[in-house]
Design an enzyme around this catalytic site. Structure first.
Site, PDB file in Angstrom:
ATOM      1  N   GLU A  46       0.871  -1.183   0.000  1.00  0.00           N
ATOM      2  CA  GLU A  46       0.000   0.000   0.000  1.00  0.00           C
ATOM      3  C   GLU A  46       0.908   1.233   0.000  1.00  0.00           C
ATOM      4  O   GLU A  46       1.570   1.516   1.004  1.00  0.00           O
ATOM      5  CB  GLU A  46      -0.911   0.012   1.238  1.00  0.00           C
ATOM      6  CG  GLU A  46      -1.849   1.220   1.262  1.00  0.00           C
ATOM      7  CD  GLU A  46      -2.585   1.418   2.587  1.00  0.00           C
ATOM      8  OE1 GLU A  46      -2.325   0.673   3.559  1.00  0.00           O
ATOM      9  OE2 GLU A  46      -3.410   2.358   2.652  1.00  0.00           O
ATOM     10  N   ASP A  71       5.223   4.499   3.584  1.00  0.00           N
ATOM     11  CA  ASP A  71       5.050   5.950   3.711  1.00  0.00           C
ATOM     12  C   ASP A  71       6.369   6.522   4.233  1.00  0.00           C
ATOM     13  O   ASP A  71       7.163   5.822   4.846  1.00  0.00           O
ATOM     14  CB  ASP A  71       3.918   6.275   4.692  1.00  0.00           C
ATOM     15  CG  ASP A  71       3.308   7.660   4.453  1.00  0.00           C
ATOM     16  OD1 ASP A  71       2.184   7.743   3.913  1.00  0.00           O
ATOM     17  OD2 ASP A  71       3.969   8.673   4.804  1.00  0.00           O
ATOM     18  N   ASP A 120      -1.142  12.004  -2.747  1.00  0.00           N
ATOM     19  CA  ASP A 120      -1.207  13.455  -2.975  1.00  0.00           C
ATOM     20  C   ASP A 120      -1.401  13.711  -4.468  1.00  0.00           C
ATOM     21  O   ASP A 120      -0.657  13.165  -5.287  1.00  0.00           O
ATOM     22  CB  ASP A 120       0.083  14.123  -2.482  1.00  0.00           C
ATOM     23  CG  ASP A 120       0.235  13.975  -0.973  1.00  0.00           C
ATOM     24  OD1 ASP A 120      -0.786  14.076  -0.270  1.00  0.00           O
ATOM     25  OD2 ASP A 120       1.365  13.729  -0.499  1.00  0.00           O
ATOM     26  N   ASP A 156     -10.117  10.748  -4.106  1.00  0.00           N
ATOM     27  CA  ASP A 156     -11.248  11.687  -4.184  1.00  0.00           C
ATOM     28  C   ASP A 156     -11.006  12.693  -5.306  1.00  0.00           C
ATOM     29  O   ASP A 156     -11.890  13.430  -5.686  1.00  0.00           O
ATOM     30  CB  ASP A 156     -11.330  12.486  -2.880  1.00  0.00           C
ATOM     31  CG  ASP A 156     -10.074  13.337  -2.744  1.00  0.00           C
ATOM     32  OD1 ASP A 156      -8.988  12.743  -2.582  1.00  0.00           O
ATOM     33  OD2 ASP A 156     -10.150  14.569  -2.876  1.00  0.00           O
TER      34      ASP A 156
HETATM   35  C1  LIG Z   1      -3.118  12.246   1.379  1.00  0.00           C
HETATM   36  S1  LIG Z   1      -2.171  11.204   2.391  1.00  0.00           S
HETATM   37  C2  LIG Z   1      -3.067   9.673   2.306  1.00  0.00           C
HETATM   38  C3  LIG Z   1      -2.800   8.789   3.481  1.00  0.00           C
HETATM   39  C4  LIG Z   1      -3.683   7.521   3.572  1.00  0.00           C
HETATM   40  N1  LIG Z   1      -3.457   6.624   2.460  1.00  0.00           N
HETATM   41  C5  LIG Z   1      -5.142   7.890   3.653  1.00  0.00           C
HETATM   42  O1  LIG Z   1      -5.861   7.662   2.657  1.00  0.00           O
HETATM   43  O2  LIG Z   1      -5.577   8.362   4.701  1.00  0.00           O
HETATM   44  C6  LIG Z   1      -0.752  10.898   1.421  1.00  0.00           C
HETATM   45  C7  LIG Z   1       0.358  10.164   2.132  1.00  0.00           C
HETATM   46  O3  LIG Z   1       1.417   9.965   1.210  1.00  0.00           O
HETATM   47  C8  LIG Z   1       2.653  10.116   1.887  1.00  0.00           C
HETATM   48  N2  LIG Z   1       3.618  10.501   0.855  1.00  0.00           N
HETATM   49  C9  LIG Z   1       3.530  11.519  -0.016  1.00  0.00           C
HETATM   50  N3  LIG Z   1       4.569  11.527  -0.860  1.00  0.00           N
HETATM   51  C10 LIG Z   1       5.335  10.459  -0.508  1.00  0.00           C
HETATM   52  C11 LIG Z   1       6.569   9.937  -0.999  1.00  0.00           C
HETATM   53  N4  LIG Z   1       7.196  10.500  -2.026  1.00  0.00           N
HETATM   54  N5  LIG Z   1       7.089   8.869  -0.403  1.00  0.00           N
HETATM   55  C12 LIG Z   1       6.458   8.279   0.651  1.00  0.00           C
HETATM   56  N6  LIG Z   1       5.292   8.729   1.152  1.00  0.00           N
HETATM   57  C13 LIG Z   1       4.734   9.815   0.592  1.00  0.00           C
HETATM   58  C14 LIG Z   1       2.395  11.205   2.916  1.00  0.00           C
HETATM   59  O4  LIG Z   1       3.308  11.126   3.987  1.00  0.00           O
HETATM   60  C15 LIG Z   1       0.947  10.879   3.325  1.00  0.00           C
HETATM   61  O5  LIG Z   1       0.902  10.033   4.447  1.00  0.00           O
END
Ligand SMILES: C[S@@+](CC[C@H](N)C(=O)[O-])C[C@H]1O[C@@H](n2cnc3c(N)ncnc32)[C@H](O)[C@@H]1O
Length: 217
Positions: A46, A71, A120, A156
């Protein structure tokens, strides 16, 4: 700040978190089944897992499979990893890394399935290459996945969803692409198991519909 340090200290002591402080951080590639899970079961990863809601919930639903949440934020991984320990889920682990470096941690074909949960959207033009469904990431997924292994995206975000569909539809190596911009009203709904992540709850409360797509190479 103090709470953050405390959470970092906790995950340092957890065997189900692979991060730079751990002895196996540089040797786990190609060895997840043998040295970590100690079984030969399929592996789902994931990416952008945050608190790892999918990894934990799927781990409970499918004890005969292995799940790894990825993450870069230790504080978020703390949540999923402590929950997995509390629930006795030895088939759930977490990896703390930049997703761009994922090939340092998985060998060719070591992964059976990839979930992208609310990554993101990176709306700025100069950040397109950082979207987790941009070509360089798709190429990486193709190398990590076993032939026929599915990539699944839940979001979303309309921009990320349409961008991803356009990217996939212009390629010639994408098979069994299915998609919906309203997963809860779609026949694809069972594929998502009604698991709701923290970000899904937040976006749904703002009235966003939840989009889902999946495919394999
Ligand atoms: C919008 S959050 C979604 C978190 C979770 N999947 C949710 O739906 O609640 C995006 C996640 O991606 C992680 N993230 C963003 N860019 C990343 C990268 N280049 N490498 C690792 N993690 C990353 C951020 O730390 C964050 O926890």
């Amino acid at each position: 700040m103090k709470r953050k340090q405390e959470r970092f200290r906790i995950i340092e002591g957890l065997d189900n978190v692979i991060e730079p402080t751990k002895a196996n951080y540089n040797s786990i590639k190609g060895n997840w089944r043998e040295s970590h899970f100690k079984n030969n079961n399929p592996i789902t990863i994931e990416l952008a897992c945050g608190r790892g809601e999918y990894s934990v919930a799927l781990g409970k639903l499918f004890p005969e499979r292995n799940f790894i949440g990825v993450d870069m934020k230790g504080e978020r991984i703390w949540k999923g990893s402590t929950l997995a320990v509390e629930q006795g889920l030895s088939n759930v682990a977490f990896l703390r890394t930049q997703i761009l470096l994922i090939e340092n941690f998985f060998a060719l074909g070591e992964v059976d399935e990839i979930w992208l949960t609310f990554p993101d959207p990176r709306p700025r033009k100069r950040d397109i290459k950082r979207r987790l469904t941009s070509p360089r990431f798709l190429e990486m997924y193709q190398r990590l996945l076993k032939p026929g292994g599915y990539v699944r995206l839940k979001t979303d975000n309309t921009l990320l969803y349409t961008y991803t569909l356009e990217e996939l539809q212009q390629r010639t190596d994408i098979l069994d692409l299915q998609y919906t911009d309203r997963v809860y009203e779609s026949p694809l709904r069972p594929e998502c198991f009604d698991i709701k992540t923290r970000f899904e709850e937040m976006f749904a409360a703002k009235g966003e519909t939840i989009k889902y797509l999946r495919f394999h190479f």
